[in-house]
Design a protein around this motif. Structure first.
Motif, short mmCIF file in Angstrom:
data_model
loop_
_atom_site.label_atom_id
_atom_site.label_comp_id
_atom_site.label_asym_id
_atom_site.label_seq_id
_atom_site.Cartn_x
_atom_site.Cartn_y
_atom_site.Cartn_z
N TRP A 1 0.85 -1.18 0.00
CA TRP A 1 0.00 0.00 0.00
C TRP A 1 0.89 1.23 0.00
CZ3 TRP A 1 -5.19 -0.45 -0.47
CH2 TRP A 1 -5.74 -1.71 -0.21
N PRO B 1 -4.72 2.39 3.70
CA PRO B 1 -5.16 3.61 4.36
C PRO B 1 -6.68 3.78 4.37
CG PRO B 1 -4.18 4.11 2.23
CD PRO B 1 -3.97 2.65 2.48
N GLU B 2 -7.38 3.15 3.45
CA GLU B 2 -8.84 3.23 3.41
C GLU B 2 -9.43 2.11 4.26
OE1 GLU B 2 -10.49 5.67 1.87
OE2 GLU B 2 -8.55 6.51 1.34
N PRO B 3 -10.55 2.35 4.90
CA PRO B 3 -11.17 1.30 5.72
C PRO B 3 -11.76 0.19 4.86
CG PRO B 3 -12.61 3.20 5.58
CD PRO B 3 -11.32 3.58 4.89
N TYR B 4 -12.07 -0.91 5.51
CA TYR B 4 -12.75 -2.00 4.83
C TYR B 4 -14.24 -1.95 5.18
CZ TYR B 4 -12.42 -4.52 9.31
OH TYR B 4 -12.51 -4.89 10.63
N GLY C 1 -14.94 0.36 8.32
CA GLY C 1 -15.59 1.58 7.85
C GLY C 1 -17.10 1.48 7.71
N GLY D 1 -13.01 1.26 -5.99
CA GLY D 1 -12.39 2.19 -5.05
C GLY D 1 -12.63 1.89 -3.59
N TYR D 2 -13.29 0.77 -3.28
CA TYR D 2 -13.59 0.41 -1.89
C TYR D 2 -13.03 -0.97 -1.58
CZ TYR D 2 -16.90 4.25 -2.19
OH TYR D 2 -17.47 5.47 -2.37
N ASN D 3 -12.51 -1.13 -0.36
CA ASN D 3 -12.07 -2.43 0.13
C ASN D 3 -13.29 -3.10 0.76
OD1 ASN D 3 -9.23 -1.89 -0.41
ND2 ASN D 3 -9.42 -0.40 1.24
N TYR E 1 -3.95 -0.52 -4.45
CA TYR E 1 -4.94 0.51 -4.17
C TYR E 1 -6.33 -0.02 -3.85
CZ TYR E 1 -6.11 0.22 -9.17
OH TYR E 1 -6.46 -0.20 -10.42
N GLU E 2 -6.56 -1.33 -3.94
CA GLU E 2 -7.85 -1.86 -3.50
C GLU E 2 -7.74 -3.36 -3.28
OE1 GLU E 2 -12.32 -2.72 -5.16
OE2 GLU E 2 -11.32 -0.93 -5.92
#
Length: 186
Positions: free
Chosen positions: A13, A20-23, A64, A83-85, A118-119
């Motif tokens: 990452w 860095p993005e939530p799941y 998230g 764009g989302y995990n 990124y994902e």
């Protein structure tokens, strides 16, 4: 031969914090012992926390909230990540990956540019009728533990590889998930 605790793919990452993005979780499993939506979320969060609390980890997976997605990358075959995990129980019998690999109980799909990730999406196989998912009550030898599977799959969010050596059978990243197994909790 030498045994290693992990094998790393060298994909990462960007920045100092892995993922860095939530799941997001779709707690959509219908198996009775998978539990309520809250219990399914708790089991998957426990899988993430297996890594969050391990040793001197300098990161944490962040929850998230929920999602209504039922297929990784919206079923686009990996070409168009959203764009989302996301984490979900795939129940669509036309989902090609689980048609081609019926024996796979859970999998992580990831998208990257070069070596930068990124994902990631995690999919539990809820298509194969032999897979009964569990998070509440007494685990039997005919069920797969959600927490156990999630802990292993979150290792793939970190780009750790499956291990298959004789000395690896007790490790979280051992690439076989057995019925009635909970050893990947730790």
């Amino acid at each position: 031969s030498q045994a290693y605790g992990f094998s790393y793919s060298d994909i990462r990452w960007p920045g100092p914090d892995p993922m860095p993005e939530p799941y997001l979780i779709n707690p959509n499993c219908l198996d009775p012992k998978a539990g309520t939506q809250a219990e399914q979320i708790a089991a998957i969060q426990s899988g993430a926390n297996t890594w969050n609390t391990e040793g001197k980890a300098k990161f944490s997976f962040k929850y998230g909230g929920t999602t209504d997605k039922t297929l990784p990358d919206d079923g686009n075959g990996g070409r168009f990540p959203d764009g989302y995990n996301q984490i979900m129980f795939v129940q669509d019998p036309t989902f090609q990956f689980f048609i081609d690999y019926t024996y796979v109980s859970a999998v992580v799909f990831y998208w990257r540019i070069g070596n930068e990730l990124y994902e990631c999406d995690m999919a539990f196989n809820d298509v194969n009728p032999d897979y009964k998912w569990y998070s509440v009550g007494q685990l039997t030898m005919n069920e797969l533990d959600i927490w156990n599977a999630a802990a292993h799959e979150f290792g793939h969010f970190l780009q750790l590889n499956d291990l298959y050596g004789v000395a690896d059978t007790e490790k979280t990243m051992y690439g076989v998930l057995d019925y009635g197994e909970t050893k990947k909790h730790t």
